[in-house]
Design a protein around this motif. Structure first.
Motif, short mmCIF file in Angstrom:
data_model
loop_
_atom_site.label_atom_id
_atom_site.label_comp_id
_atom_site.label_asym_id
_atom_site.label_seq_id
_atom_site.Cartn_x
_atom_site.Cartn_y
_atom_site.Cartn_z
N VAL A 24 -20.32 -5.85 51.57
CA VAL A 24 -21.44 -6.72 51.18
C VAL A 24 -22.41 -5.95 50.29
CG1 VAL A 24 -23.38 -8.12 51.99
CG2 VAL A 24 -21.24 -8.05 53.31
N GLU A 25 -22.84 -6.59 49.23
CA GLU A 25 -23.89 -6.04 48.37
C GLU A 25 -24.94 -7.13 48.18
OE1 GLU A 25 -25.37 -2.70 46.11
OE2 GLU A 25 -23.73 -2.92 47.55
N LYS A 26 -26.22 -6.73 48.17
CA LYS A 26 -27.32 -7.68 48.10
C LYS A 26 -28.28 -7.30 46.98
CE LYS A 26 -31.31 -9.26 50.88
NZ LYS A 26 -32.01 -9.08 52.17
N THR A 143 -5.83 -12.36 54.53
CA THR A 143 -6.58 -13.05 53.49
C THR A 143 -7.67 -12.13 52.94
OG1 THR A 143 -8.14 -13.99 55.10
CG2 THR A 143 -6.25 -15.36 54.45
N SER A 144 -8.02 -12.36 51.69
CA SER A 144 -9.20 -11.75 51.08
C SER A 144 -10.11 -12.88 50.63
CB SER A 144 -8.81 -10.87 49.89
OG SER A 144 -8.14 -9.70 50.31
N THR A 145 -11.30 -12.90 51.17
CA THR A 145 -12.28 -13.94 50.82
C THR A 145 -13.40 -13.30 50.03
OG1 THR A 145 -11.75 -15.17 52.84
CG2 THR A 145 -13.78 -15.75 51.70
N HIS A 154 -32.52 -14.22 47.24
CA HIS A 154 -31.55 -13.16 47.50
C HIS A 154 -30.15 -13.62 47.07
CE1 HIS A 154 -34.75 -11.46 49.94
NE2 HIS A 154 -34.79 -12.58 50.65
N ILE A 155 -29.44 -12.73 46.40
CA ILE A 155 -28.05 -13.00 46.02
C ILE A 155 -27.16 -11.95 46.65
CG2 ILE A 155 -26.40 -13.12 44.12
CD1 ILE A 155 -28.45 -14.40 42.43
N TYR A 156 -26.03 -12.41 47.20
CA TYR A 156 -25.07 -11.54 47.87
C TYR A 156 -23.72 -11.66 47.16
CZ TYR A 156 -28.44 -12.00 51.71
OH TYR A 156 -29.59 -12.03 52.49
N ALA A 157 -23.03 -10.54 47.02
CA ALA A 157 -21.64 -10.53 46.59
C ALA A 157 -20.84 -9.84 47.70
CB ALA A 157 -21.48 -9.78 45.27
N GLU A 158 -19.73 -10.47 48.11
CA GLU A 158 -19.05 -10.01 49.31
C GLU A 158 -17.53 -10.10 49.17
OE1 GLU A 158 -20.50 -12.38 52.54
OE2 GLU A 158 -22.61 -11.90 52.13
#
Length: 205
Positions: A24-26, A143-145, A154-158
């Protein structure tokens, strides 16, 4: 589970076997308007999988989007497409030198103050071959989600890996050995840096 957790986690498969990974990156913006604008770019970066290696740098495998017949295509990923993956090290004989995943869902959602796009991929057979063995170092249960979401400013990339087990069930002994070694390396955390580089790249200026 509160509304925000339900909004962001409902597309993650249940962890039942093998290993799991959560990366997770925020990024936080000055206001919600700025976050809304950046979300458009982040969503594009997530779905433009042919550019993932450029976003992440040398840490990441090379990805090529293909159609259901294995032919390379451009544009944004959509449900039903495949990804041809060239990971560092020896390739899969079953996959003609590559690992393959199938994009089983691309979901976009929006609620008050929140929006998200979720891409889920699963190991698959090689669409260029009549061999139906899974052409990936993990089994088809894995699986990869991948997700980009905005909650307020706030924006998250996960990236969330679930049910990850080495694929040692193909008809190729060479592939079974290769998959065991690559899968073993992944369980030791060697795949974490590449996904961390990707999610950071998605949120970069």
């Amino acid at each position: 589970m509160d509304r925000k957790e339900e909004f962001t986690d409902k597309h993650l498969p249940k962890q039942e076997i093998g290993e799991q990974m959560d990366v997770v990156e925020k990024r936080t913006f000055e206001n919600e308007a700025a976050a809304i604008d950046f979300f458009i770019l982040a969503k594009y970066r997530l779905l433009n999988v042919n550019q993932w290696s450029l976003l992440a740098g040398s840490e990441l495998s090379n990805f090529q989007l293909t159609n259901a017949f294995g032919n390379p295509i451009e544009g944004l990923a959509k449900e039903g497409d495949y990804l041809q993956i060239d990971i560092p090290g020896p390739g899969s004989a079953t996959g003609d030198g590559y690992d393959w995943v199938y994009i089983e869902s691309v979901i976009e959602e929006q609620e008050v103050g929140m929006e998200a796009v979720t891409l889920r991929a699963r190991p698959a057979s090689n669409p260029l071959s009549t061999n139906k063995d899974t052409a990936h170092f993990l089994t088809e249960q894995a699986t990869s989600t991948f997700q980009v979401k905005r909650i307020g400013k706030h924006i998250y990339a996960e990236e969330h890996g679930r049910n990850e087990q080495a694929n040692t069930y193909t008809t190729s002994t060479t592939d079974n050995i290769r998959n065991m070694l690559v899968g073993w390396a992944a369980t030791l955390g060697l795949s974490y840096p590449q996904w961390k580089s990707l999610v950071k790249g998605i949120l970069a200026d």
